[in-house]
Design a protein around this motif. Structure first.
Motif, PDB file in Angstrom:
ATOM      1  N   ALA A 279       0.836  -1.204   0.000  1.00 30.06           N
ATOM      2  CA  ALA A 279       0.000   0.000   0.000  1.00 30.06           C
ATOM      3  C   ALA A 279       0.874   1.259   0.000  1.00 30.06           C
ATOM      4  N   HIS A 280       1.958   1.207   0.765  1.00 26.99           N
ATOM      5  CA  HIS A 280       2.875   2.349   0.807  1.00 26.99           C
ATOM      6  C   HIS A 280       3.551   2.534  -0.554  1.00 26.99           C
ATOM      7  N   ALA A 281       3.936   1.421  -1.194  1.00 29.70           N
ATOM      8  CA  ALA A 281       4.562   1.513  -2.520  1.00 29.70           C
ATOM      9  C   ALA A 281       3.607   2.155  -3.524  1.00 29.70           C
ATOM     10  N   ARG A 282       2.338   1.776  -3.462  1.00 26.55           N
ATOM     11  CA  ARG A 282       1.344   2.391  -4.348  1.00 26.55           C
ATOM     12  C   ARG A 282       1.230   3.889  -4.094  1.00 26.55           C
ATOM     13  N   GLN A 283       1.245   4.259  -2.819  1.00 25.33           N
ATOM     14  CA  GLN A 283       1.129   5.664  -2.456  1.00 25.33           C
ATOM     15  C   GLN A 283       2.333   6.465  -2.957  1.00 25.33           C
ATOM     16  N   LEU A 284       3.531   5.889  -2.823  1.00 22.31           N
ATOM     17  CA  LEU A 284       4.739   6.552  -3.317  1.00 22.31           C
ATOM     18  C   LEU A 284       4.635   6.804  -4.820  1.00 22.31           C
ATOM     19  N   TYR A 285       4.187   5.790  -5.537  1.00 25.88           N
ATOM     20  CA  TYR A 285       4.071   5.923  -6.987  1.00 25.88           C
ATOM     21  C   TYR A 285       3.017   6.964  -7.362  1.00 25.88           C
ATOM     22  N   ARG A 286       1.870   6.951  -6.688  1.00 24.75           N
ATOM     23  CA  ARG A 286       0.811   7.921  -6.987  1.00 24.75           C
ATOM     24  C   ARG A 286       1.295   9.356  -6.756  1.00 24.75           C
ATOM     25  N   ARG A 287       2.001   9.568  -5.641  1.00 21.36           N
ATOM     26  CA  ARG A 287       2.510  10.908  -5.349  1.00 21.36           C
ATOM     27  C   ARG A 287       3.531  11.338  -6.409  1.00 21.36           C
ATOM     28  N   ALA A 288       4.416  10.403  -6.780  1.00 22.14           N
ATOM     29  CA  ALA A 288       5.435  10.714  -7.783  1.00 22.14           C
ATOM     30  C   ALA A 288       4.791  11.073  -9.116  1.00 22.14           C
TER      31      ALA A 288
END
Length: 290
Positions: free
Chosen positions: A143-152
């Motif tokens: 979930a954190h990896a998805r969030q990092l990608y979305r923010r990027a």
């Protein structure tokens, strides 16, 4: 397969990863040397490619913190190091997405991201990693990896332009730009420039270069025409090479690489120019050009 052969097989992909994460080819080479030492000292590894990807990514993340501090003290605009890509140095660049992932313009946009966001973005966009795989590389939850990608993606996607024109068409625009500059044709130059065109020049305080970006078609046209009219320009050897996946103009003076000028194109218009003049930034490309 022995350790050296395994590493050599993975090296082009690892270099492409490290370069995209750091924006510096020489630093990427240093990371690969460190990664090889760790690889040579490691015990049995079940999936070498995954192990090496994780090591290289984390070595780059460690360097990005200090790199950001250095760039804040950099004299004038900071641009990524250009890399000649005719030999496949950064991996396949056959699609618009692959070329875009190594363009100087996109690498410059990646400077807006935190190191983990940059890693998530590069692994996903340039190498097609799934979110679960990115999470494994970064030692975070999926979930954190998805969030990092979305923010990027939110930080990078809005201002970037997609590369859709053919290689021949892009080269034609570059040739028309060079011809107009050589003739001092201000009107012709302005017709080739987007309304929000910008020129970034990176001299790093080592050579003369604009310390601030030049904005707008009229100012950019005058700036380019003045450079072309400088007596020093007459002694430069000018060639078009493929740099970071795109046609670029490479200038040599007395046999030494003097400047690499890359173009961000928006349809038929030049949206941005990136001029790298800092000799330290040109050392990698200069070695390639020999």
């Amino acid at each position: 397969m022995d350790k050296l052969a395994e590493f050599t097989e993975n090296r082009p992909r690892l270099f492409g990863l490290a370069y995209r994460l750091l924006g510096e080819a020489t630093e990427a080479e240093d990371v690969l040397q460190d990664a090889y030492l760790r690889w040579e000292a490691s015990g049995p590894v079940e999936v070498p490619a995954a192990w090496l990807t994780k090591v290289v990514t984390n070595l780059c993340l460690s360097r990005l913190g200090s790199a950001r501090a250095r760039r804040e003290k950099y004299v004038g605009p900071w641009l990524p190091e250009p890399v000649l890509t005719e030999d496949g140095r950064l991996g396949p660049l056959e699609t618009a997405e692959q070329r875009e992932s190594v363009s100087l313009g996109v690498l410059l946009l990646l400077e807006r991201l935190t190191p983990p966001e940059r890693a998530a973005f590069v692994l996903r966009e340039a190498f097609g990693y799934r979110h679960a795989e990115i999470a494994e590389v970064l030692d975070v939850g999926e979930a954190h990896a998805r969030q990092l990608y979305r923010r990027a993606r939110a930080h990078v996607s809005e201002p970037r332009r997609r590369f859709t024109a053919s290689t021949a068409h892009r080269e034609e625009i570059v040739l028309r730009f060079l011809a107009a500059a050589a003739e001092g044709d201000l009107a012709g130059l302005e017709r080739l420039l987007a309304e929000d065109v910008v020129v970034w020049s990176d001299g790093g305080g080592k050579v003369t270069a604009a310390r601030r970006p030049v904005l707008g078609p009229s100012r950019v046209a005058r700036f380019v025409a003045a450079l072309a009219a400088d007596p020093r320009a007459a002694g430069l050897d000018v060639t078009i090479r493929t740099v970071n996946g795109e046609p670029a103009v490479v200038f040599h003076e007395a046999g030494s690489l003097y400047m690499v000028l890359s173009f961000d194109l928006d349809g038929d218009r030049v949206a941005a120019l990136h001029a790298v003049l800092n000799p330290d930034k040109l050392a990698y490309a200069a070695a390639q050009a020999l």
